[in-house]
Design a protein around this motif. Structure first.
Motif, PDB file in Angstrom:
ATOM      1  N   GLU A 241       0.824  -1.205   0.000  1.00  0.00           N
ATOM      2  CA  GLU A 241       0.000   0.000   0.000  1.00  0.00           C
ATOM      3  C   GLU A 241       0.860   1.259   0.000  1.00  0.00           C
ATOM      4  OE1 GLU A 241      -3.534   0.698   0.325  1.00  0.00           O
ATOM      5  OE2 GLU A 241      -3.703  -1.291  -0.530  1.00  0.00           O
ATOM      6  N   LEU A 242       1.901   1.272   0.827  1.00  0.00           N
ATOM      7  CA  LEU A 242       2.798   2.428   0.879  1.00  0.00           C
ATOM      8  C   LEU A 242       3.493   2.642  -0.465  1.00  0.00           C
ATOM      9  CD1 LEU A 242       4.418   1.928   4.401  1.00  0.00           C
ATOM     10  CD2 LEU A 242       2.772   3.694   3.741  1.00  0.00           C
ATOM     11  N   GLU A 243       3.850   1.555  -1.103  1.00  0.00           N
ATOM     12  CA  GLU A 243       4.487   1.666  -2.421  1.00  0.00           C
ATOM     13  C   GLU A 243       3.504   2.260  -3.428  1.00  0.00           C
ATOM     14  OE1 GLU A 243       7.399   1.793  -5.057  1.00  0.00           O
ATOM     15  OE2 GLU A 243       7.699   1.010  -3.022  1.00  0.00           O
ATOM     16  N   GLY A 244       2.242   1.916  -3.286  1.00  0.00           N
ATOM     17  CA  GLY A 244       1.236   2.462  -4.189  1.00  0.00           C
ATOM     18  C   GLY A 244       1.024   3.953  -4.003  1.00  0.00           C
ATOM     19  N   TYR A 245       1.356   4.477  -2.817  1.00  0.00           N
ATOM     20  CA  TYR A 245       1.223   5.911  -2.553  1.00  0.00           C
ATOM     21  C   TYR A 245       2.516   6.676  -2.824  1.00  0.00           C
ATOM     22  CZ  TYR A 245      -3.308   5.298  -0.275  1.00  0.00           C
ATOM     23  OH  TYR A 245      -4.623   5.031  -0.019  1.00  0.00           O
ATOM     24  N   ARG A 246       3.497   6.054  -3.435  1.00  0.00           N
ATOM     25  CA  ARG A 246       4.783   6.706  -3.642  1.00  0.00           C
ATOM     26  C   ARG A 246       4.638   8.007  -4.444  1.00  0.00           C
ATOM     27  NH1 ARG A 246      10.312   5.424  -3.837  1.00  0.00           N
ATOM     28  NH2 ARG A 246       9.866   3.297  -3.102  1.00  0.00           N
ATOM     29  N   TRP A 247       3.947   7.948  -5.563  1.00  0.00           N
ATOM     30  CA  TRP A 247       3.815   9.142  -6.403  1.00  0.00           C
ATOM     31  C   TRP A 247       3.090  10.240  -5.645  1.00  0.00           C
ATOM     32  CZ3 TRP A 247      -0.511  11.789  -7.982  1.00  0.00           C
ATOM     33  CH2 TRP A 247      -0.309  12.784  -8.942  1.00  0.00           C
ATOM     34  N   PHE A 248       2.006   9.872  -4.930  1.00  0.00           N
ATOM     35  CA  PHE A 248       1.239  10.877  -4.204  1.00  0.00           C
ATOM     36  C   PHE A 248       2.069  11.521  -3.097  1.00  0.00           C
ATOM     37  CE2 PHE A 248      -1.298  11.755  -0.390  1.00  0.00           C
ATOM     38  CZ  PHE A 248      -2.081  12.799  -0.863  1.00  0.00           C
ATOM     39  N   CYS A 249       2.788  10.714  -2.332  1.00  0.00           N
ATOM     40  CA  CYS A 249       3.579  11.265  -1.222  1.00  0.00           C
ATOM     41  C   CYS A 249       4.730  12.134  -1.730  1.00  0.00           C
ATOM     42  CB  CYS A 249       4.110  10.135  -0.348  1.00  0.00           C
ATOM     43  SG  CYS A 249       2.826   9.297   0.623  1.00  0.00           S
ATOM     44  N   GLN A 250       5.291  11.769  -2.858  1.00  0.00           N
ATOM     45  CA  GLN A 250       6.354  12.607  -3.431  1.00  0.00           C
ATOM     46  C   GLN A 250       5.802  13.970  -3.824  1.00  0.00           C
ATOM     47  OE1 GLN A 250       8.006  10.293  -6.628  1.00  0.00           O
ATOM     48  NE2 GLN A 250       9.380   9.136  -5.287  1.00  0.00           N
ATOM     49  N   ARG A 251       4.579  13.995  -4.268  1.00  0.00           N
ATOM     50  CA  ARG A 251       3.969  15.257  -4.671  1.00  0.00           C
ATOM     51  C   ARG A 251       3.497  16.069  -3.466  1.00  0.00           C
ATOM     52  NH1 ARG A 251      -1.727  15.772  -8.068  1.00  0.00           N
ATOM     53  NH2 ARG A 251      -1.882  18.047  -8.034  1.00  0.00           N
ATOM     54  N   ALA A 252       2.823  15.414  -2.510  1.00  0.00           N
ATOM     55  CA  ALA A 252       2.212  16.125  -1.394  1.00  0.00           C
ATOM     56  C   ALA A 252       3.191  16.440  -0.271  1.00  0.00           C
ATOM     57  CB  ALA A 252       1.039  15.319  -0.845  1.00  0.00           C
ATOM     58  N   TYR A 253       4.170  15.555  -0.064  1.00  0.00           N
ATOM     59  CA  TYR A 253       5.104  15.721   1.049  1.00  0.00           C
ATOM     60  C   TYR A 253       6.472  16.225   0.611  1.00  0.00           C
ATOM     61  CZ  TYR A 253       1.914  12.999   4.048  1.00  0.00           C
ATOM     62  OH  TYR A 253       0.840  12.556   4.764  1.00  0.00           O
ATOM     63  N   GLY A 254       6.748  16.200  -0.668  1.00  0.00           N
ATOM     64  CA  GLY A 254       8.044  16.643  -1.149  1.00  0.00           C
ATOM     65  C   GLY A 254       9.151  15.625  -0.987  1.00  0.00           C
ATOM     66  N   PHE A 255       8.827  14.323  -1.059  1.00  0.00           N
ATOM     67  CA  PHE A 255       9.834  13.280  -0.906  1.00  0.00           C
ATOM     68  C   PHE A 255      10.556  13.017  -2.220  1.00  0.00           C
ATOM     69  CE2 PHE A 255       6.871  11.228   2.420  1.00  0.00           C
ATOM     70  CZ  PHE A 255       7.332  12.108   3.383  1.00  0.00           C
ATOM     71  N   SER A 256      11.796  12.578  -2.108  1.00  0.00           N
ATOM     72  CA  SER A 256      12.500  11.976  -3.245  1.00  0.00           C
ATOM     73  C   SER A 256      12.355  10.470  -3.139  1.00  0.00           C
ATOM     74  CB  SER A 256      13.977  12.364  -3.222  1.00  0.00           C
ATOM     75  OG  SER A 256      14.620  11.818  -2.085  1.00  0.00           O
ATOM     76  N   ASP A 257      12.800   9.746  -4.161  1.00  0.00           N
ATOM     77  CA  ASP A 257      12.703   8.286  -4.129  1.00  0.00           C
ATOM     78  C   ASP A 257      13.471   7.701  -2.956  1.00  0.00           C
ATOM     79  OD1 ASP A 257      11.010   7.860  -6.252  1.00  0.00           O
ATOM     80  OD2 ASP A 257      12.614   7.735  -7.735  1.00  0.00           O
ATOM     81  N   SER A 258      14.677   8.175  -2.738  1.00  0.00           N
ATOM     82  CA  SER A 258      15.485   7.645  -1.636  1.00  0.00           C
ATOM     83  C   SER A 258      14.878   8.009  -0.283  1.00  0.00           C
ATOM     84  CB  SER A 258      16.918   8.177  -1.734  1.00  0.00           C
ATOM     85  OG  SER A 258      16.927   9.600  -1.710  1.00  0.00           O
TER      86      SER A 258
END
Length: 383
Positions: A241-258
């Motif tokens: 589930e967390l992997e499925g939210y990767r794109w969203f969290c990168q956009r909303a939280y400002g995360f990079s892949d690492s």
């Protein structure tokens, strides 16, 4: 799917076994005074007495297979298992994507690709049982109201509906997990217009928006402690589930892949340490045989977006950065200066203790009493 099946001891909790095991008898079409034909419908809760001198076949009754609808069926695994268990019933599935099987499948299964937000492509009063699961991250407030009304429309009088879903909230969370999860619901609303609080209010929506009666519910909790096969499956599901939210969290939280890789690892490890858990919720109800008008005041409470207030403010979305400690795999939470803080939102607007609201609640209570099976048994079914 398998987690829900384990939590609630099977694929269904509503009392539909007898209903789905054999076809139901329906009366033949009768002539109308104006020359047209008319079929008298029998609610799914009624059965035909086969001990009479004349059999239903002799009276011209026709056998109609029970019909079941699975909304947002996904891969179709629930339908495939149910169709094998109940070969005399017909199972229909609809989903936005076509992950379901198209060729190799039981003969009593029927899949359809479509958007439920455009309406369900089925006639009124068509199904004996409607099932929907894992849609907490699919609908907005307005979409949810429309889907609930469509579900009611396609159900027969006396038919059953069952929802199963997961709460989008980690219980007994540690400090890292709490800071990550706390702004999630508001971020989903702001960026995707999705109401992830749906699971918390399924029963209320089923009663006050969909107009169902005889509501039942159950809550089952599963923790992250990896000491059994269930917990291992649960942890793998959460990571997926967390992997499925990767794109969203990168956009909303400002995360990079690492950054996000570190977040997932620390999220799971802290949840194990703190013995955090998630709630899985099931509720089912029945469509009243007697049509009862909906209560506009209660529908407004549970079927419209919550009002927003500016205080107290939620924490802004968080940015994960690598810590300066010698351990490169440890992540710390820092405030992101890029995104402004969002206002808090209450889940349900306050209902003042005014005479009008008290009268509405009393009317709703009386209407609910009149839709109970005991009331209908005493006073007779009204078609």
């Amino acid at each position: 799917h398998f987690l829900l099946k384990h939590c609630f001891s099977g694929n269904y909790s509503a009392p539909v076994r007898d209903l789905l095991q054999q076809p139901a008898s329906h009366p033949p079409p009768t002539s109308h005074p104006n020359g047209s034909s008319m079929t008298l419908s029998i609610p799914s809760s009624q059965s035909i007495n086969t001990d009479t001198t004349q059999s239903s076949e002799a009276l011209g009754y026709v056998k109609v297979s029970p019909r079941v609808l699975d909304i947002a069926c996904g891969s179709g695994i629930w339908i495939l298992e149910m169709a094998s268990e109940f070969p005399h019933a017909q199972f229909y599935g609809i989903d936005l994507s076509n992950m379901y099987p198209s060729d190799i499948k039981p003969p009593n299964t029927h899949f359809c690709q479509g958007d439920v937000l455009n309406g369900l492509p089925y006639p009124d009063g068509h199904f004996d049982y409607v099932h929907m699961s894992f849609v907490y991250n699919c609908f907005s407030y307005d979409d949810r109201k429309m889907v609930l009304r469509e579900i009611r429309r396609v159900m027969k009088p006396g038919a059953y509906v069952e929802f199963r879903d997961a709460e989008a909230m980690v219980r007994n969370a540690g400090p890292f997990t709490a800071k990550f999860v706390k702004p999630f619901a508001n971020a989903m609303m702001e960026h995707l217009d999705v109401d992830v609080t749906w699971t918390t209010h399924m029963c209320e929506n089923l009663q006050h928006v969909a107009g169902m009666a005889d509501i039942h519910h159950q809550i089952v909790s599963i923790n992250f402690v990896s000491s059994s096969k269930l917990s291992n499956t649960f942890n793998a599901t959460i990571r997926s589930e967390l992997e499925g939210y990767r794109w969203f969290c990168q956009r909303a939280y400002g995360f990079s892949d690492s950054d996000y890789d570190l977040v997932m690892d620390q999220f799971i490890e802290e949840c194990k340490k703190e013995r955090s858990y998630l709630n899985y919720v099931m509720c089912w109800g029945r469509k009243p045989i007697i049509q009862v008008p909906s209560n506009p005041s209660l529908e407004h409470i549970f079927g419209t977006p919550p009002h927003r207030s500016e205080s107290p403010p939620l924490h802004p979305p968080l940015l994960i950065k690598a810590a300066s400690s010698p351990n490169p795999h440890h992540a710390v939470l820092q405030r992101s200066p890029k995104l402004p803080s969002a206002g808090s939102s209450s889940l349900i607007p306050s209902c003042k203790n005014s005479p009008g609201s008290l009268k509405a609640r009393e009317d709703a209570r009386r209407n609910k009493e009149k839709t109970s099976d005991i009331y209908q048994f005493v006073h007779g079914y009204i078609e």
